[in-house]
Design a protein around this motif. Structure first.
Motif, PDB file in Angstrom:
ATOM      1  N   ASP A   1       0.843  -1.197   0.000  1.00 47.74           N
ATOM      2  CA  ASP A   1       0.000   0.000   0.000  1.00 47.74           C
ATOM      3  C   ASP A   1       0.875   1.242   0.000  1.00 47.74           C
ATOM      4  OD1 ASP A   1      -1.708  -2.205   1.571  1.00 47.74           O
ATOM      5  OD2 ASP A   1      -3.049  -0.799   0.536  1.00 47.74           O
ATOM      6  N   VAL A   2       0.499   2.181  -0.839  1.00 44.78           N
ATOM      7  CA  VAL A   2       1.285   3.396  -1.025  1.00 44.78           C
ATOM      8  C   VAL A   2       0.355   4.588  -0.847  1.00 44.78           C
ATOM      9  CG1 VAL A   2       2.801   4.682  -2.560  1.00 44.78           C
ATOM     10  CG2 VAL A   2       2.770   2.171  -2.658  1.00 44.78           C
ATOM     11  N   ALA A   3       0.776   5.570  -0.006  1.00 45.25           N
ATOM     12  CA  ALA A   3       0.030   6.815   0.177  1.00 45.25           C
ATOM     13  C   ALA A   3       0.801   7.938  -0.490  1.00 45.25           C
ATOM     14  CB  ALA A   3      -0.162   7.119   1.659  1.00 45.25           C
ATOM     15  N   THR A   4       0.141   8.650  -1.387  1.00 49.99           N
ATOM     16  CA  THR A   4       0.785   9.730  -2.128  1.00 49.99           C
ATOM     17  C   THR A   4      -0.125  10.953  -2.109  1.00 49.99           C
ATOM     18  OG1 THR A   4      -0.192   9.258  -4.282  1.00 49.99           O
ATOM     19  CG2 THR A   4       1.748   7.972  -3.650  1.00 49.99           C
ATOM     20  N   HIS A   5       0.379  12.036  -2.720  1.00 49.97           N
ATOM     21  CA  HIS A   5      -0.423  13.255  -2.811  1.00 49.97           C
ATOM     22  C   HIS A   5      -1.665  13.047  -3.660  1.00 49.97           C
ATOM     23  CE1 HIS A   5       0.760  14.027  -7.020  1.00 49.97           C
ATOM     24  NE2 HIS A   5       1.918  13.485  -6.663  1.00 49.97           N
ATOM     25  N   ALA A   6      -1.623  12.045  -4.532  1.00 47.89           N
ATOM     26  CA  ALA A   6      -2.767  11.783  -5.399  1.00 47.89           C
ATOM     27  C   ALA A   6      -3.777  10.835  -4.762  1.00 47.89           C
ATOM     28  CB  ALA A   6      -2.288  11.198  -6.728  1.00 47.89           C
ATOM     29  N   GLY A   7      -3.475  10.286  -3.592  1.00 51.04           N
ATOM     30  CA  GLY A   7      -4.386   9.370  -2.925  1.00 51.04           C
ATOM     31  C   GLY A   7      -3.665   8.131  -2.448  1.00 51.04           C
ATOM     32  N   ARG A   8      -4.438   7.124  -2.066  1.00 50.15           N
ATOM     33  CA  ARG A   8      -3.896   5.857  -1.587  1.00 50.15           C
ATOM     34  C   ARG A   8      -4.056   4.799  -2.666  1.00 50.15           C
ATOM     35  NH1 ARG A   8      -7.122   3.885   1.599  1.00 50.15           N
ATOM     36  NH2 ARG A   8      -5.772   2.390   2.652  1.00 50.15           N
ATOM     37  N   PHE A   9      -3.018   3.964  -2.816  1.00 49.83           N
ATOM     38  CA  PHE A   9      -3.034   2.899  -3.821  1.00 49.83           C
ATOM     39  C   PHE A   9      -2.526   1.622  -3.190  1.00 49.83           C
ATOM     40  CE2 PHE A   9      -2.358   6.853  -6.113  1.00 49.83           C
ATOM     41  CZ  PHE A   9      -3.275   6.777  -7.143  1.00 49.83           C
ATOM     42  N   ARG A  10      -3.074   0.489  -3.705  1.00 48.66           N
ATOM     43  CA  ARG A  10      -2.496  -0.821  -3.414  1.00 48.66           C
ATOM     44  C   ARG A  10      -1.958  -1.366  -4.734  1.00 48.66           C
ATOM     45  NH1 ARG A  10      -5.740  -5.323  -0.309  1.00 48.66           N
ATOM     46  NH2 ARG A  10      -4.817  -4.229   1.453  1.00 48.66           N
ATOM     47  N   LEU A  11      -0.657  -1.548  -4.774  1.00 46.16           N
ATOM     48  CA  LEU A  11       0.014  -2.042  -5.980  1.00 46.16           C
ATOM     49  C   LEU A  11       0.278  -3.531  -5.791  1.00 46.16           C
ATOM     50  CD1 LEU A  11       1.138  -1.081  -8.697  1.00 46.16           C
ATOM     51  CD2 LEU A  11       3.333  -0.704  -7.573  1.00 46.16           C
ATOM     52  N   SER A  12      -0.290  -4.382  -6.708  1.00 43.13           N
ATOM     53  CA  SER A  12      -0.159  -5.849  -6.606  1.00 43.13           C
ATOM     54  C   SER A  12       0.607  -6.380  -7.805  1.00 43.13           C
ATOM     55  CB  SER A  12      -1.534  -6.511  -6.542  1.00 43.13           C
ATOM     56  OG  SER A  12      -2.281  -5.983  -5.462  1.00 43.13           O
ATOM     57  N   LEU A  13       1.420  -7.420  -7.588  1.00 47.81           N
ATOM     58  CA  LEU A  13       2.218  -8.050  -8.647  1.00 47.81           C
ATOM     59  C   LEU A  13       1.895  -9.540  -8.691  1.00 47.81           C
ATOM     60  CD1 LEU A  13       4.547  -8.243 -10.716  1.00 47.81           C
ATOM     61  CD2 LEU A  13       6.117  -8.449  -8.756  1.00 47.81           C
ATOM     62  N   HIS A  14       1.670 -10.071  -9.909  1.00 50.21           N
ATOM     63  CA  HIS A  14       1.420 -11.507 -10.126  1.00 50.21           C
ATOM     64  C   HIS A  14       2.407 -12.019 -11.155  1.00 50.21           C
ATOM     65  CE1 HIS A  14      -2.465 -11.505  -7.954  1.00 50.21           C
ATOM     66  NE2 HIS A  14      -2.561 -10.268  -8.426  1.00 50.21           N
ATOM     67  N   LEU A  15       3.206 -13.063 -10.781  1.00 51.83           N
ATOM     68  CA  LEU A  15       4.148 -13.702 -11.699  1.00 51.83           C
ATOM     69  C   LEU A  15       3.569 -15.055 -12.138  1.00 51.83           C
ATOM     70  CD1 LEU A  15       7.472 -12.951  -9.750  1.00 51.83           C
ATOM     71  CD2 LEU A  15       6.433 -11.627 -11.608  1.00 51.83           C
ATOM     72  N   GLY A  16       4.347 -15.813 -12.937  1.00 48.39           N
ATOM     73  CA  GLY A  16       3.899 -17.140 -13.385  1.00 48.39           C
ATOM     74  C   GLY A  16       3.436 -17.159 -14.826  1.00 48.39           C
ATOM     75  N   PHE A  17       3.768 -16.107 -15.562  1.00 49.49           N
ATOM     76  CA  PHE A  17       3.392 -16.048 -16.984  1.00 49.49           C
ATOM     77  C   PHE A  17       4.641 -15.942 -17.839  1.00 49.49           C
ATOM     78  CE2 PHE A  17      -0.866 -15.546 -15.594  1.00 49.49           C
ATOM     79  CZ  PHE A  17      -0.863 -14.666 -14.543  1.00 49.49           C
ATOM     80  N   GLY A  18       5.630 -16.802 -17.507  1.00 51.96           N
ATOM     81  CA  GLY A  18       6.888 -16.725 -18.221  1.00 51.96           C
ATOM     82  C   GLY A  18       7.634 -15.470 -17.792  1.00 51.96           C
TER      83      GLY A  18
END
Length: 744
Positions: free
Chosen positions: A126-143
């Motif tokens: 989770d990232v809080a910035t001047h533009a708002g709050r975001f949850r950045l998610s990463l998914h691997l397993g596609f080569g």
């Protein structure tokens, strides 16, 4: 595997026919089969990853959350419609460059996610910035490809689907309590964007699940704090209100344990509860059921009106100063009100703070302002009276020159002269308590001074009162005006006598007192050092405690009308303070009073005699000669002084103002030997015009005359050379002798 199979088949060709060749053929066939199986599995996984990736891309196309797909170089190879709407055109651009516009240091966040996803294949932050709050998610397993999801509304540990949660104040904290993000509700409740949680938290440290008080535009408000770890040193807070805005959460459990005086009050001022510290401050065992007005007094406004406004939510957190109605001593408290709600009714919590020292300083300032105002008034009155007395006594001296003792009018003239001198003594009292009298300090031994005064003091106290003196054999000398200190002792002894109408004993004690530490008493601070102390003790009626601080005020008296002027002790106070000393009073009703004087010890060289050399032998002034420029705005005083000087043979040039005097001196043909000038005059004052005149006529002698003290006009100014000071009222001989001494 395929390499091993080929190596085995190569060796078969080199070896002769036999069992070895058969074994190598079998091994090569096994390795070839295994390699084929591995290659087939890898091909299947790649096809499945490609199918899964294609399926996710197809599924993500219409998802409202921004989703990106990147290749091995983290270049965007796919961005759904939501991602394009939120971040703009992204394909064939590095993902970090796309996100940098909204997420600061996106490269660092992506790097942390890749490290975290190596084992499980997924990671989120989770990232809080001047533009708002975001949850950045990463998914691997596609080569070599990866799927990135940017969710602008998620929060770890908090309900992601609850609409009510979005209506609660939410803050994201970084390390050291820095506020990284606040939702709209938090900004509305706290009234501003907060930089640090300590700026609004009234009772740190922050404890998850506990009730804390926060500063809001409506006052202090209680919230239960829910906390969740947001990773990488971040923490998310949700504030759950306990009561409506404007109400504070009463802490009844810790009310009695708090080390601060607290009162629970009803809106009408009834004391519902008082903790132990408050009871000790009020000097009562309990206050339940009483009214706050039974324990405190207002210092200007009505207490009940103040409480009513606070219960209505107006004027909260604005302190008022009240005085406790304790009989033993005077205590002031600073009272701050907070509003709380109990069973739907508004109550008040009063926080008390002992403000006695603060009010003492304020009273000291007010007293100094009052004394300054009275002193200015007294000084002005004394100045005008001194001018009148100078004219009266001066013209009386002129008449006495023409009458001898056998003249029938001689006795009347002597009476006029004596009463003028008595009036001058009264004016001296006015100047004494305003500390504007002219002192003639000398080195004194208080034992000698009091011994010389004993005869007069015995006459003052009468036959019913016995006067006893007790001296310290090692009493240090002091520096003061003998005449004024005699006035101090006479006033104190007369007051002691009046306190014992049936007779008794007055004791005067002297002692050497050494202070190793500062002595702080009443409103004074006595510095460490050597002091000569004088005590005047009586066994009279005593002074009530609430009157002790007022006895030195001018015109304050406890005597009946016609028995006192109220100037005695104020005169004593003024003389003692102008001498650099201190005066304190102790008294017990029915047992008597003790006035203590402290004078700084004076370290005079032993070989120096007392400053008696100033008193030159008095003799009749001789005939003089010379030109005197007399500058005096009071016509009667000027007329007397001019006649007196002319009688002694001087040539007198008169001027009514400083400007007239300068105009006269502008003529270089006018010769002047000495200036005799008043100090305070309309327009330019005496010292100012004299300094201007001395620029063209250096070395001219000067005599300053004034009804004020000698040092009043000289404060902040350089001393005028070749000048002396003659206080008003002065006699004919005093004036002419002073002029003659200056000229010769």
């Amino acid at each position: 595997m395929l390499g091993l199979a080929l190596a085995c088949f190569g060796l078969v060709l080199l070896l002769p026919l036999g069992a070895g060749r058969i074994a190598l053929l079998a091994a090569g066939a096994a390795f070839a089969t295994l390699a084929a199986l591995v290659a087939l599995g890898l091909l299947r996984r790649r096809r499945r990853a490609a199918r899964d990736f294609a399926a996710i891309v197809r599924f993500s196309q219409d998802v409202p959350t921004p989703i990106f797909a990147t290749d091995a170089d983290e270049t965007v190879i796919f961005a759904n419609a939501a991602a394009c709407d939120r971040f703009g055109e992204a394909e064939q651009r590095p993902l970090a460059a796309v996100l940098n516009a909204s997420i600061a240091s996106a490269e660092g966040v992506m790097h942390r996610l890749k490290l975290a996803a190596r084992d499980s294949g997924t990671a989120r932050e989770d990232v809080a910035t001047h533009a708002g709050r975001f949850r950045l998610s990463l998914h691997l397993g596609f080569g070599a490809r990866a799927i990135w999801r940017v969710d602008p509304r998620a929060g770890p540990g908090l309900s992601e689907s609850s609409e009510a949660e979005e209506e609660l104040p939410l803050l994201t904290l970084g390390r050291s309590g820095a506020v990284l993000y606040m939702n709209g509700r938090a900004r509305a409740v706290l009234g501003r964007r907060v930089k640090r949680i300590e700026d609004v938290l009234e009772d740190p440290p922050l404890t998850p699940g506990a009730v804390h008080r926060f500063v809001t535009p409506d006052g202090h408000r209680g919230f239960r704090v829910r906390c969740a770890d947001a990773g990488i040193g971040r923490q998310e807070l949700v504030l759950q209100p306990l009561e409506p805005a404007g109400a504070a959460a009463p802490d009844t459990a810790g009310f009695d344990a708090l080390p601060v005086p607290l009162l629970r009050l009803a809106a009408d001022g009834t004391v519902l509860r008082a903790n132990a510290v408050a009871c000790r401050l009020l000097a009562v065992e309990r206050t339940d059921g009483g009214s706050i007005t039974d324990y405190m007094e207002g210092l200007g406004r009505s207490i009940t009106d103040w409480l009513s406004e606070a219960a209505a939510g107006r004027g909260l957190h604005r302190s008022e100063f009240l005085r406790l109605t304790r009989a033993d001593r005077e205590i002031f408290v600073q009272v701050t009100l907070n509003r709380v709600f109990s069973n739907g009714h508004a109550e008040l919590v009063a926080v008390l703070n002992d403000a006695t020292e603060l009010k003492t300083l304020e009273a000291q300032f007010v007293q100094s302002q009052k004394m300054q105002a009275i002193g200015q008034l007294a000084g002005g009155v004394a100045h005008d009276f001194n001018n009148l007395l100078t004219a009266i006594s001066g013209h009386c001296d002129l008449l006495l020159l023409r009458h001898d003792q056998g003249d029938p009018d001689y006795g009347d003239l002597v009476q006029i002269n004596q009463n003028a001198n008595r009036a001058a003594a009264l004016v001296g009292q006015l100047l004494a308590f305003s500390r504007k009298q002219t002192l003639r300090p000398e080195v004194l031994d208080l034992r000698d001074t009091l011994s010389d005064l004993t005869h007069l003091l015995n006459r003052l106290v009468g036959e019913k009162v016995q006067l006893t003196l007790s001296h310290d054999p090692v009493l240090p000398t002091i520096r003061g005006d003998r005449r004024q200190l005699e006035q101090v002792m006479m006033n104190l002894v007369v007051n002691a006598r009046d306190a014992m109408p049936e007779g008794g004993e007055i004791t005067i004690e002297t002692e050497r007192r050494t202070l190793l530490d500062p002595l702080k008493r009443d409103r004074a601070l006595v510095e460490p050092g050597e002091y000569a102390a004088v005590k005047v003790i009586d066994r009279g009626a005593g002074i009530p405690q609430d009157k002790l601080q007022k006895v030195f005020e001018p015109f304050y008296t406890t005597k009946r009308t016609g028995e006192g002027t109220g100037l005695g002790l104020s005169t004593v106070y003024g003389i003692v303070k102008q001498t650099g000393g201190f005066i304190f009073v102790d008294s017990v009703i029915g047992q008597g009073s003790c006035f203590t004087l402290l004078f700084p010890a004076h370290d005079a060289p032993a070989e120096l005699p007392p400053a008696q050399h100033r008193e030159a032998p008095r003799k009749r002034a001789q005939q003089g000669n010379g030109v005197v420029l007399l500058v005096e705005d009071e016509a009667p005083v000027r007329a007397f002084a001019a006649r007196a000087l002319r009688l002694r043979g001087y040539t007198v040039i008169e001027a009514g103002t400083a400007e007239d005097a300068l105009d006269t001196l502008a003529d270089d043909m006018v010769r002047v030997d000495i200036f005799v000038t008043d100090v305070v005059m309309p327009g330019m004052d005496g010292p100012t015009w004299v300094r201007k005149a001395l620029e063209a006529r250096p070395g001219t002698r000067v005599v300053f005359v004034s009804g004020y003290a000698e040092d009043v006009f000289a404060e902040g100014e350089d001393e005028v050379p070749n000048s002396v000071f003659l206080p008003k009222p002065f006699s004919l001989n005093q004036l002419t002798e002073t002029v003659q001494r200056q000229l010769h």
